[in-house]
Design a protein around this motif. Structure first.
Motif, PDB file in Angstrom:
ATOM      1  N   PHE A   9      35.231  73.275 -18.090  1.00  0.00           N
ATOM      2  CA  PHE A   9      35.987  72.034 -18.291  1.00  0.00           C
ATOM      3  C   PHE A   9      36.891  71.843 -17.073  1.00  0.00           C
ATOM      4  CE2 PHE A   9      34.995  73.572 -22.503  1.00  0.00           C
ATOM      5  CZ  PHE A   9      34.519  72.430 -23.135  1.00  0.00           C
ATOM      6  N   LYS A  10      36.931  70.618 -16.616  1.00  0.00           N
ATOM      7  CA  LYS A  10      37.696  70.342 -15.403  1.00  0.00           C
ATOM      8  C   LYS A  10      38.290  68.940 -15.513  1.00  0.00           C
ATOM      9  CE  LYS A  10      37.011  70.327 -10.387  1.00  0.00           C
ATOM     10  NZ  LYS A  10      35.951  70.268  -9.358  1.00  0.00           N
ATOM     11  N   ALA A  11      39.559  68.820 -15.142  1.00  0.00           N
ATOM     12  CA  ALA A  11      40.200  67.505 -15.143  1.00  0.00           C
ATOM     13  C   ALA A  11      39.941  66.832 -13.805  1.00  0.00           C
ATOM     14  CB  ALA A  11      41.688  67.642 -15.372  1.00  0.00           C
ATOM     15  N   VAL A  12      39.400  65.598 -13.849  1.00  0.00           N
ATOM     16  CA  VAL A  12      39.055  64.872 -12.624  1.00  0.00           C
ATOM     17  C   VAL A  12      39.781  63.531 -12.635  1.00  0.00           C
ATOM     18  CG1 VAL A  12      37.188  63.861 -11.279  1.00  0.00           C
ATOM     19  CG2 VAL A  12      36.801  65.971 -12.519  1.00  0.00           C
ATOM     20  N   LYS A  13      40.432  63.247 -11.543  1.00  0.00           N
ATOM     21  CA  LYS A  13      41.167  61.982 -11.452  1.00  0.00           C
ATOM     22  C   LYS A  13      40.305  60.916 -10.788  1.00  0.00           C
ATOM     23  CE  LYS A  13      45.021  59.634  -9.413  1.00  0.00           C
ATOM     24  NZ  LYS A  13      45.661  59.460  -8.117  1.00  0.00           N
ATOM     25  N   THR A  14      40.292  59.741 -11.372  1.00  0.00           N
ATOM     26  CA  THR A  14      39.620  58.603 -10.737  1.00  0.00           C
ATOM     27  C   THR A  14      40.698  57.618 -10.286  1.00  0.00           C
ATOM     28  OG1 THR A  14      39.403  57.604 -12.913  1.00  0.00           O
ATOM     29  CG2 THR A  14      37.487  58.763 -12.059  1.00  0.00           C
ATOM     30  N   ASN A  15      40.609  57.188  -9.043  1.00  0.00           N
ATOM     31  CA  ASN A  15      41.620  56.278  -8.493  1.00  0.00           C
ATOM     32  C   ASN A  15      41.484  54.881  -9.077  1.00  0.00           C
ATOM     33  OD1 ASN A  15      42.932  58.091  -6.808  1.00  0.00           O
ATOM     34  ND2 ASN A  15      41.379  57.857  -5.214  1.00  0.00           N
ATOM     35  N   GLU A  16      42.523  54.087  -8.870  1.00  0.00           N
ATOM     36  CA  GLU A  16      42.466  52.709  -9.362  1.00  0.00           C
ATOM     37  C   GLU A  16      41.405  51.945  -8.568  1.00  0.00           C
ATOM     38  OE1 GLU A  16      44.905  54.011  -7.655  1.00  0.00           O
ATOM     39  OE2 GLU A  16      45.804  52.592  -6.262  1.00  0.00           O
ATOM     40  N   ARG A  17      40.794  50.999  -9.218  1.00  0.00           N
ATOM     41  CA  ARG A  17      39.701  50.277  -8.572  1.00  0.00           C
ATOM     42  C   ARG A  17      39.627  48.864  -9.159  1.00  0.00           C
ATOM     43  NH1 ARG A  17      38.383  53.521 -12.526  1.00  0.00           N
ATOM     44  NH2 ARG A  17      36.830  52.905 -14.070  1.00  0.00           N
ATOM     45  N   VAL A  18      38.973  48.000  -8.432  1.00  0.00           N
ATOM     46  CA  VAL A  18      38.776  46.623  -8.896  1.00  0.00           C
ATOM     47  C   VAL A  18      37.356  46.506  -9.414  1.00  0.00           C
ATOM     48  CG1 VAL A  18      38.727  44.208  -8.217  1.00  0.00           C
ATOM     49  CG2 VAL A  18      40.455  45.733  -7.266  1.00  0.00           C
ATOM     50  N   GLU A  19      37.258  46.124 -10.647  1.00  0.00           N
ATOM     51  CA  GLU A  19      35.929  45.950 -11.236  1.00  0.00           C
ATOM     52  C   GLU A  19      35.728  44.476 -11.567  1.00  0.00           C
ATOM     53  OE1 GLU A  19      35.433  48.516 -14.544  1.00  0.00           O
ATOM     54  OE2 GLU A  19      34.828  50.209 -13.279  1.00  0.00           O
ATOM     55  N   THR A  20      34.515  44.038 -11.411  1.00  0.00           N
ATOM     56  CA  THR A  20      34.196  42.636 -11.728  1.00  0.00           C
ATOM     57  C   THR A  20      33.419  42.589 -13.046  1.00  0.00           C
ATOM     58  OG1 THR A  20      32.319  42.936 -10.250  1.00  0.00           O
ATOM     59  CG2 THR A  20      34.180  41.657  -9.420  1.00  0.00           C
ATOM     60  N   ASP A  21      33.896  41.705 -13.910  1.00  0.00           N
ATOM     61  CA  ASP A  21      33.168  41.465 -15.149  1.00  0.00           C
ATOM     62  C   ASP A  21      31.965  40.573 -14.823  1.00  0.00           C
ATOM     63  OD1 ASP A  21      32.282  41.056 -17.622  1.00  0.00           O
ATOM     64  OD2 ASP A  21      34.264  40.686 -18.514  1.00  0.00           O
ATOM     65  N   LYS A  22      30.771  41.106 -15.062  1.00  0.00           N
ATOM     66  CA  LYS A  22      29.583  40.382 -14.608  1.00  0.00           C
ATOM     67  C   LYS A  22      29.385  39.093 -15.398  1.00  0.00           C
ATOM     68  CE  LYS A  22      27.123  44.377 -12.827  1.00  0.00           C
ATOM     69  NZ  LYS A  22      26.067  45.375 -13.065  1.00  0.00           N
ATOM     70  N   GLU A  23      29.791  39.082 -16.645  1.00  0.00           N
ATOM     71  CA  GLU A  23      29.565  37.887 -17.474  1.00  0.00           C
ATOM     72  C   GLU A  23      30.502  36.744 -17.080  1.00  0.00           C
ATOM     73  OE1 GLU A  23      29.912  39.081 -21.495  1.00  0.00           O
ATOM     74  OE2 GLU A  23      28.036  40.232 -21.475  1.00  0.00           O
ATOM     75  N   THR A  24      31.811  37.074 -16.997  1.00  0.00           N
ATOM     76  CA  THR A  24      32.793  36.026 -16.723  1.00  0.00           C
ATOM     77  C   THR A  24      33.093  35.885 -15.228  1.00  0.00           C
ATOM     78  OG1 THR A  24      34.557  37.614 -17.061  1.00  0.00           O
ATOM     79  CG2 THR A  24      33.897  36.325 -18.962  1.00  0.00           C
ATOM     80  N   GLY A  25      32.763  36.895 -14.451  1.00  0.00           N
ATOM     81  CA  GLY A  25      33.037  36.853 -13.016  1.00  0.00           C
ATOM     82  C   GLY A  25      34.486  37.137 -12.672  1.00  0.00           C
ATOM     83  N   LYS A  26      35.264  37.614 -13.662  1.00  0.00           N
ATOM     84  CA  LYS A  26      36.671  37.921 -13.394  1.00  0.00           C
ATOM     85  C   LYS A  26      36.794  39.324 -12.796  1.00  0.00           C
ATOM     86  CE  LYS A  26      38.781  34.983 -16.875  1.00  0.00           C
ATOM     87  NZ  LYS A  26      39.401  34.948 -18.209  1.00  0.00           N
ATOM     88  N   LYS A  27      37.770  39.468 -11.946  1.00  0.00           N
ATOM     89  CA  LYS A  27      38.019  40.776 -11.338  1.00  0.00           C
ATOM     90  C   LYS A  27      39.175  41.434 -12.059  1.00  0.00           C
ATOM     91  CE  LYS A  27      36.146  39.876  -6.782  1.00  0.00           C
ATOM     92  NZ  LYS A  27      36.377  39.800  -5.339  1.00  0.00           N
ATOM     93  N   ILE A  28      38.981  42.690 -12.394  1.00  0.00           N
ATOM     94  CA  ILE A  28      39.991  43.416 -13.166  1.00  0.00           C
ATOM     95  C   ILE A  28      40.408  44.660 -12.383  1.00  0.00           C
ATOM     96  CG2 ILE A  28      40.404  44.734 -15.281  1.00  0.00           C
ATOM     97  CD1 ILE A  28      38.214  42.811 -16.513  1.00  0.00           C
ATOM     98  N   LEU A  29      41.706  44.819 -12.257  1.00  0.00           N
ATOM     99  CA  LEU A  29      42.232  46.018 -11.599  1.00  0.00           C
ATOM    100  C   LEU A  29      42.378  47.117 -12.653  1.00  0.00           C
ATOM    101  CD1 LEU A  29      43.511  47.226  -8.969  1.00  0.00           C
ATOM    102  CD2 LEU A  29      45.706  46.575  -9.939  1.00  0.00           C
ATOM    103  N   VAL A  30      41.561  48.147 -12.514  1.00  0.00           N
ATOM    104  CA  VAL A  30      41.574  49.248 -13.488  1.00  0.00           C
ATOM    105  C   VAL A  30      42.533  50.312 -12.980  1.00  0.00           C
ATOM    106  CG1 VAL A  30      40.172  50.963 -14.665  1.00  0.00           C
ATOM    107  CG2 VAL A  30      39.215  48.735 -14.081  1.00  0.00           C
ATOM    108  N   PRO A  31      43.478  50.749 -13.804  1.00  0.00           N
ATOM    109  CA  PRO A  31      44.429  51.754 -13.337  1.00  0.00           C
ATOM    110  C   PRO A  31      43.763  53.119 -13.193  1.00  0.00           C
ATOM    111  CG  PRO A  31      44.773  51.307 -15.647  1.00  0.00           C
ATOM    112  CD  PRO A  31      43.761  50.324 -15.175  1.00  0.00           C
ATOM    113  N   PRO A  32      44.405  54.027 -12.447  1.00  0.00           N
ATOM    114  CA  PRO A  32      43.829  55.365 -12.298  1.00  0.00           C
ATOM    115  C   PRO A  32      43.846  56.108 -13.624  1.00  0.00           C
ATOM    116  CG  PRO A  32      46.021  55.309 -11.397  1.00  0.00           C
ATOM    117  CD  PRO A  32      45.667  53.898 -11.727  1.00  0.00           C
TER     118      PRO A  32
END
Lengths: 433, 78
Positions: B32-55
């Motif tokens: 088991f290992k804790a892995v950090k994912t950085n914040e990133r911008v994801e686009t909702d493919k259906e609506t085309g909105k961009k969402i900033l996902v926190p880390p």
């Protein structure tokens, strides 16, 4: 950080927490793991561990197992980011804003161009006037107000330009933009409505139109001043944009500093090195002496001097008269040495002086002039008033060197040397304690 | 000591370890290992909105080879 915790150490930690023996904890963990594996290998392919998470097989063929942590576990791990929530970005709006921001300077540039060529703006405002005829009355009022403001502007154009200069220095471009947007547009607006207002001419409006016309002239003047001021600001901005040769200033200062330093050292050397002057004097004296010696060529002159000296000793002891008198009487007795005797006269009449220095002290002088260092005593006697301790004569004191005949100095005569030696004692007596 | 309390204690211990940033390696089971994912911008493919996902920090589980083999064998048995 980044330590690998084995089953053994995990058991130890658990034993500490629950207060059971290490072996017991170890066995319990092993048993629970075996249970999980058993559940996983069942048909369901899913094992739920309370307070920890859920294991499930995603692909049985490749043996892929996924783990989904329990809620409390994931929450506690994600505590540092608990305050963050996914934010919807309005990227399209931002893009639009960026476009509008990029458009602003372009439009301003167009305005600047139009100020240089007045026609395009007039056309633009023609369109505006045609599109909005209802606003013409309000426009006229606005025109009057703006005209008054512009008259005030013309009354104080210099102060405006000054403020422009002062404020435009730090942020010149923005200020210029504001100028063009706020002032030039209304000015051009004033020019246009004239024909419209003339068409709708009433008694009241006529006065306004005349004022407007006069104002339009004024506004043109204002425009010209504004354009000139703009040019001035542009020139200033150009001056500021040009990188001044800052590298040259330190170089010039460096060279100036070196030059001043050299000058100062020259002055200091000139004032703080007086021995140079003394050496010059010494050279002069020596030149005189050299001249004398050249006049009296060969050793015969020396013998003549000696002879006169002996004559002085012989005759001067009886007469106790001055040396000059004896030398004057000598030509009568000895006719062949007349020329030599006159030359000696010259030497005697000339008072020979010398300056004491570190390398030229009394004994050295005595050796120079009389041929023996012992005769310094006579030089001391001649200058007794000036000199104190004969061994501590300060450098630079001018000493009169008496003629050899005065004290009967003769380097070849051992008796005269003895006499000089005898004088040593009484001279040193007051300085020996 | 009942199993519920045991699992509660085990979960707390494991969370402590993972919070420290350590790994847990269990033999014949996995790590088991804790892995950090950085914040990133994801686009909702259906609506085309961009969402900033926190880390976020996720727990990565890599099964041990023995477990993988057991799973494969279980599929054959079925």
């Amino acid at each position: 950080m980044n330590n690998i915790i084995t089953l053994d150490s995990l058991a130890a930690l658990l034993a500490e927490k629950v207060r059971i023996s290490h072996d017991e904890a170890y066995i319990q963990i092993q048993n629970s793991l075996n249970e999980i594996v058993k559940e996983l290998l069942n048909d369901s392919g899913c094992a739920i561990v309370p307070h920890f998470g859920k294991f499930y097989i995603t692909n049985r063929a490749t043996g892929e197992i996924a783990f989904e942590p329990a809620e409390n576990l994931s929450e506690s791990i994600n505590e540092p980011f608990a305050f963050f929530e996914p934010v919807e970005l309005f990227v399209d709006e931002i893009d639009k804003n960026e476009d509008s921001i990029s458009e602003i300077p372009l439009s301003v540039k167009e305005d600047e161009q139009t100020t240089e060529i007045n026609n395009p703006i007039e056309e633009d405002i023609d369109i505006n006037a045609v599109d909005n005829p209802a606003k013409q009355d309000s426009l006229d009022e606005a025109v009057a107000e703006v005209a008054e403001a512009l008259i005030e502007m013309t009354n104080k154009p210099e102060s405006n330009t000054e403020t422009e200069q002062t404020t435009s220095n730090p942020v010149p471009i923005h200020y210029r933009y504001t100028l063009t947007e706020d002032e030039i547009k209304p000015a051009t607006e004033i020019i246009k409505p004239e024909p419209d207002s003339l068409e709708h001419s009433t008694a009241g409006n006529a006065t306004e139109t005349t004022s407007a016309i006069s104002d339009s002239v004024v506004t043109k003047e204002v425009e010209s001043t504004e354009t000139t001021s703009d040019n001035a600001t542009e020139e200033q901005t150009v001056d500021y944009s040009e990188p001044q040769p800052e590298g040259m200033r330190p170089l010039i200062a460096y060279i100036l500093g070196i030059l001043t330093g050299m000058l100062l050292t020259c002055v200091a050397v000139y004032f703080l090195y007086p021995p140079l002057n003394f050496t010059d004097d010494e050279e002069l004296i020596w030149e005189e002496i050299d001249d004398n010696s050249t006049n009296e060529t060969s050793t015969s002159t020396e013998s003549a001097l000696e002879s006169t000296g002996t004559q002085q000793t012989s005759t001067g002891n009886d007469d106790t008269s001055h040396a000059n008198a004896t030398t004057i009487s000598s030509p009568q007795t000895s006719t062949p040495n007349t020329t030599n005797s006159t030359s000696t006269l010259v030497t005697v009449n000339k008072v020979i002086t010398d300056t004491v220095s570190r390398t030229n002290y009394l004994a050295i002088m005595a050796r120079k002039y009389y041929g023996n260092t012992e005769f310094w005593v006579y030089i001391y006697k001649e200058n007794e008033a000036k000199l104190g301790n004969p061994d501590r004569v300060p450098a630079g004191t001018v000493v009169v060197i008496p003629p050899a005949s005065k004290y009967g100095i003769d380097a070849n005569d051992p008796e005269s040397i003895k006499r000089a030696k005898k004088l040593n004692g009484p001279i040193y007596a007051p300085y020996k304690k | 000591m009942d199993s519920n309390n045991f699992y509660k204690a085990l979960g707390e211990v494991i969370t402590d370890i993972l919070n420290r940033g350590d790994q847990i390696a269990l033999p014949a089971f996995g790590t088991f290992k804790a892995v950090k994912t950085n914040e990133r911008v994801e686009t909702d493919k259906e609506t085309g909105k961009k969402i900033l996902v926190p880390p976020s920090i996720a727990i990565e589980f890599t099964p041990a080879l023995k477990l993988v083999k057991q799973v494969k064998n279980s599929q054959k048995a079925l």
